[in-house]
Design a protein around this motif. Sequence first.
Motif, PDB file in Angstrom:
ATOM      1  N   HIS A  14       0.830  -1.197   0.000  1.00  0.00           N
ATOM      2  CA  HIS A  14       0.000   0.000   0.000  1.00  0.00           C
ATOM      3  C   HIS A  14       0.867   1.250   0.000  1.00  0.00           C
ATOM      4  CE1 HIS A  14      -3.167  -2.827   1.227  1.00  0.00           C
ATOM      5  NE2 HIS A  14      -4.032  -1.913   0.781  1.00  0.00           N
ATOM      6  N   GLN A  15       0.405   2.261  -0.704  1.00  0.00           N
ATOM      7  CA  GLN A  15       1.090   3.549  -0.686  1.00  0.00           C
ATOM      8  C   GLN A  15       1.141   4.065   0.750  1.00  0.00           C
ATOM      9  OE1 GLN A  15      -0.625   7.174  -0.863  1.00  0.00           O
ATOM     10  NE2 GLN A  15       1.484   7.720  -0.322  1.00  0.00           N
ATOM     11  N   GLY A  16       2.303   4.496   1.152  1.00  0.00           N
ATOM     12  CA  GLY A  16       2.535   4.909   2.531  1.00  0.00           C
ATOM     13  C   GLY A  16       3.319   3.889   3.325  1.00  0.00           C
TER      14      GLY A  16
ATOM     15  N   GLN B 294      10.396   2.566  -9.977  1.00  0.00           N
ATOM     16  CA  GLN B 294       9.554   3.556  -9.309  1.00  0.00           C
ATOM     17  C   GLN B 294      10.066   4.053  -7.957  1.00  0.00           C
ATOM     18  OE1 GLN B 294       7.921   1.776 -12.035  1.00  0.00           O
ATOM     19  NE2 GLN B 294       7.772   3.976 -12.374  1.00  0.00           N
ATOM     20  N   VAL B 295      10.818   3.269  -7.216  1.00  0.00           N
ATOM     21  CA  VAL B 295      11.219   3.670  -5.864  1.00  0.00           C
ATOM     22  C   VAL B 295      12.718   3.447  -5.672  1.00  0.00           C
ATOM     23  CG1 VAL B 295       8.947   3.062  -4.959  1.00  0.00           C
ATOM     24  CG2 VAL B 295      10.806   1.406  -4.788  1.00  0.00           C
ATOM     25  N   HIS B 296      13.238   4.068  -4.626  1.00  0.00           N
ATOM     26  CA  HIS B 296      14.598   3.801  -4.169  1.00  0.00           C
ATOM     27  C   HIS B 296      14.530   3.060  -2.827  1.00  0.00           C
ATOM     28  CE1 HIS B 296      15.958   6.504  -7.300  1.00  0.00           C
ATOM     29  NE2 HIS B 296      17.221   6.274  -6.973  1.00  0.00           N
ATOM     30  N   PHE B 297      15.659   2.543  -2.410  1.00  0.00           N
ATOM     31  CA  PHE B 297      15.719   1.793  -1.154  1.00  0.00           C
ATOM     32  C   PHE B 297      17.021   2.103  -0.445  1.00  0.00           C
ATOM     33  CE2 PHE B 297      16.906  -1.097  -4.679  1.00  0.00           C
ATOM     34  CZ  PHE B 297      18.236  -1.313  -4.375  1.00  0.00           C
TER      35      PHE B 297
ATOM     36  N   LEU C  12      16.965  -4.660   2.543  1.00  0.00           N
ATOM     37  CA  LEU C  12      16.702  -3.359   1.943  1.00  0.00           C
ATOM     38  C   LEU C  12      15.457  -2.745   2.569  1.00  0.00           C
ATOM     39  CD1 LEU C  12      17.209  -4.430  -1.793  1.00  0.00           C
ATOM     40  CD2 LEU C  12      18.954  -3.655  -0.161  1.00  0.00           C
ATOM     41  N   ARG C  13      15.534  -1.471   2.947  1.00  0.00           N
ATOM     42  CA  ARG C  13      14.379  -0.728   3.446  1.00  0.00           C
ATOM     43  C   ARG C  13      13.682  -0.104   2.229  1.00  0.00           C
ATOM     44  NH1 ARG C  13      14.033   1.146   8.620  1.00  0.00           N
ATOM     45  NH2 ARG C  13      14.766  -0.988   8.996  1.00  0.00           N
ATOM     46  N   MET C  14      12.509  -0.675   1.872  1.00  0.00           N
ATOM     47  CA  MET C  14      11.790  -0.273   0.659  1.00  0.00           C
ATOM     48  C   MET C  14      10.801   0.840   0.992  1.00  0.00           C
ATOM     49  SD  MET C  14      13.288  -2.553  -1.203  1.00  0.00           S
ATOM     50  CE  MET C  14      12.459  -2.194  -2.734  1.00  0.00           C
ATOM     51  N   ASP C  15      10.753   1.855   0.123  1.00  0.00           N
ATOM     52  CA  ASP C  15       9.989   3.068   0.401  1.00  0.00           C
ATOM     53  C   ASP C  15       8.826   3.211  -0.582  1.00  0.00           C
ATOM     54  OD1 ASP C  15       9.080   5.531   1.166  1.00  0.00           O
ATOM     55  OD2 ASP C  15      10.978   6.584   0.843  1.00  0.00           O
ATOM     56  N   PHE C  16       7.597   2.927  -0.113  1.00  0.00           N
ATOM     57  CA  PHE C  16       6.403   3.057  -0.945  1.00  0.00           C
ATOM     58  C   PHE C  16       5.538   4.239  -0.502  1.00  0.00           C
ATOM     59  CE2 PHE C  16       7.417  -1.574  -0.830  1.00  0.00           C
ATOM     60  CZ  PHE C  16       7.865  -1.674  -2.132  1.00  0.00           C
ATOM     61  N   ARG C  17       6.168   5.263   0.080  1.00  0.00           N
ATOM     62  CA  ARG C  17       5.399   6.400   0.582  1.00  0.00           C
ATOM     63  C   ARG C  17       4.984   7.365  -0.522  1.00  0.00           C
ATOM     64  NH1 ARG C  17       9.372   8.618   5.111  1.00  0.00           N
ATOM     65  NH2 ARG C  17      10.850   8.038   3.490  1.00  0.00           N
ATOM     66  N   ASP C  18       5.740   7.439  -1.589  1.00  0.00           N
ATOM     67  CA  ASP C  18       5.456   8.404  -2.654  1.00  0.00           C
ATOM     68  C   ASP C  18       4.182   8.009  -3.405  1.00  0.00           C
ATOM     69  OD1 ASP C  18       5.513   9.992  -5.037  1.00  0.00           O
ATOM     70  OD2 ASP C  18       7.677  10.226  -4.808  1.00  0.00           O
ATOM     71  N   PRO C  19       3.238   8.926  -3.601  1.00  0.00           N
ATOM     72  CA  PRO C  19       2.028   8.599  -4.374  1.00  0.00           C
ATOM     73  C   PRO C  19       2.328   8.149  -5.800  1.00  0.00           C
ATOM     74  CG  PRO C  19       1.738  10.664  -3.180  1.00  0.00           C
ATOM     75  CD  PRO C  19       3.183  10.290  -3.031  1.00  0.00           C
TER      76      PRO C  19
END
Length: 592
Positions: free
Chosen positions: A489-491, A512-515, A551-558
């Motif tokens: 989920h986003q966030g 789409q994301v960085h980690f 890896l700390r995955m970041d799905f916060r970006d809309p």
Amino acid sequence: MLIQRFMFERFSIAAPRRPLCKARILSAALLALAPLSASTSAHTQADAQKDCARPLPGSVVADPPEVRSHNGVLQADLTYSNFKAANGQEHYCYWDTSGADSPTLRISPGDLLILHLKNELVAASSNTSKDHETSMAVSDPCASARMTALSTNLHFHGLTVPPVCHEDDVLRTMVQPQDAPFEYRFRIPDDESPGLYWYHPHTHGFSNPQVLGGASGALIVEGIERANKELAGLPQRVFVIRDQELLHPDAEPAATGSMPPPPVLRDAEGEILNNGSGGGKPAKDLSINFIPVPWPDYPPAIIRVRPAERQVWRVLNASAITYLDLQILVENKPQSMAVVALDGEPLDENGMTPDRILWADHVFLPPAGRVEFLFKGLPQGAQARLITRSVDTGPAGENDPVRPLATVIASEGSPEPASRLGASPAPLPHSAAVWLGNVPPVRTRKLYFSERPSDPGAPNSPTVFMITVDGQTPAPFDSHAAQPDIVAHQGDVEDWVIENRTQEMHAFHIHQVHFMLTRWMGVQVDEPFLRDTINVPYWDGKSARYPSVTLRMDFRDPNAVGTFVYHCHLLEHEDGGMMGTIRVLPKNRDSY
């Protein structure tokens, strides 16, 4: 410094090295006279485009041509074509309207990118006939998903733009040769990190030969001097290192003294296996800004600099399968490089530690990796060498030996670099986002790389490559699968443990994301910077514990909402099935 030592020594898994043989280094004075292009004076621009002409070995390195944004808009038309050279190699080219091949796209945060891509690929057997494409019906590129050797699309590697058609979708968007020019249109996010990104085709099953044939270009988000004032006003250079099929596959090794050359062994896919010696015949040749540095003599390209001039070097490993371990040697001694960014991300901990520099005497770059660093300069008349050190990719990996890439010559007559960074940059605004390393994960997942022969009864049959979510059944990527391998989920912020259960290295990449790397082989590390591609070391075949990274995955970006892929960025492995999908749902939604 712990961070420096961990980053540049732990990740440089290299075989024993041997000195470069003098026979492999041509005279710099002679090389300086080499032509800049393989085309002759009688060779027209149209002929060069048709032939995908490339420079000759030993040429002087020029920066790639550029397309810049104006008044907040970068607009470009690219024609994608291919040509089968006389030596049998297939070349792929992105031509803009000026006749430039694979231009660097320079754009600023908040700018609008409008790019029209015309697919003019032809069947490799002819290069002159379009009978195949004209027999195909015109399709909707946004819903085609038809992946063939003549299909294409673009992936904007590292950018945080949505995975939807006309932006950065690679699962459904497929442009066919008979289609009208396809428009990519999206806005660079206002908070996109300034740095080096790149673009390349991403057609599953066919990415490897196209990128190996030269289908790639740099993309720069302007403003890195705003993240690090040490760079203000400095000249900048862009170096795109690509791999390609060997120009002289049947050549005998250069003279190396009394030591016999290591044997040449090949895997089931025909690639030259790592021999563990640090030398021998490479799996692929390398080039720098399309100037080949071919086996066995490795005539280096020429980089000209002004005496004592510091420069910002932006280096992209656009190789399909080749690892790099870059080093600058002055009188055979390493010259320290001041690293300021990796994978398009300044090393500033989200702005909390501006102007950070990590000093290193070599930088390890997996395929798709990027580094930006300060080149310290040379005195008048001095020479240096840019080399890649040998990389031990594992007993089942390709052979990536030590070899030169370029001779760096300092002289007053060297041309002024075409581009400089801003001299009086305003600092980047402070990010309101909490630093990723300070956000606890909502869950932990385990994924693992694995391989098996396509025919269980024939160990030497072509390899099936897989990346599997722990608990699921290992299987190669299925482009027709209705359900994603992972749903988030986003966030959310998650920890992913990536294991390597094979005897060759793999380069994990996610779109789409960085980690952020938090653990290496289960041991906590302190790396306060982000990546989008990372190496996972090979298994030795006997240890009870598999090598892994956390890896700390970041799905916060809309912009991460949607369905996109993660995969090994050794494109032979990706094409062979080592890819999966993740669907990021909007906040508080179970579907969309």
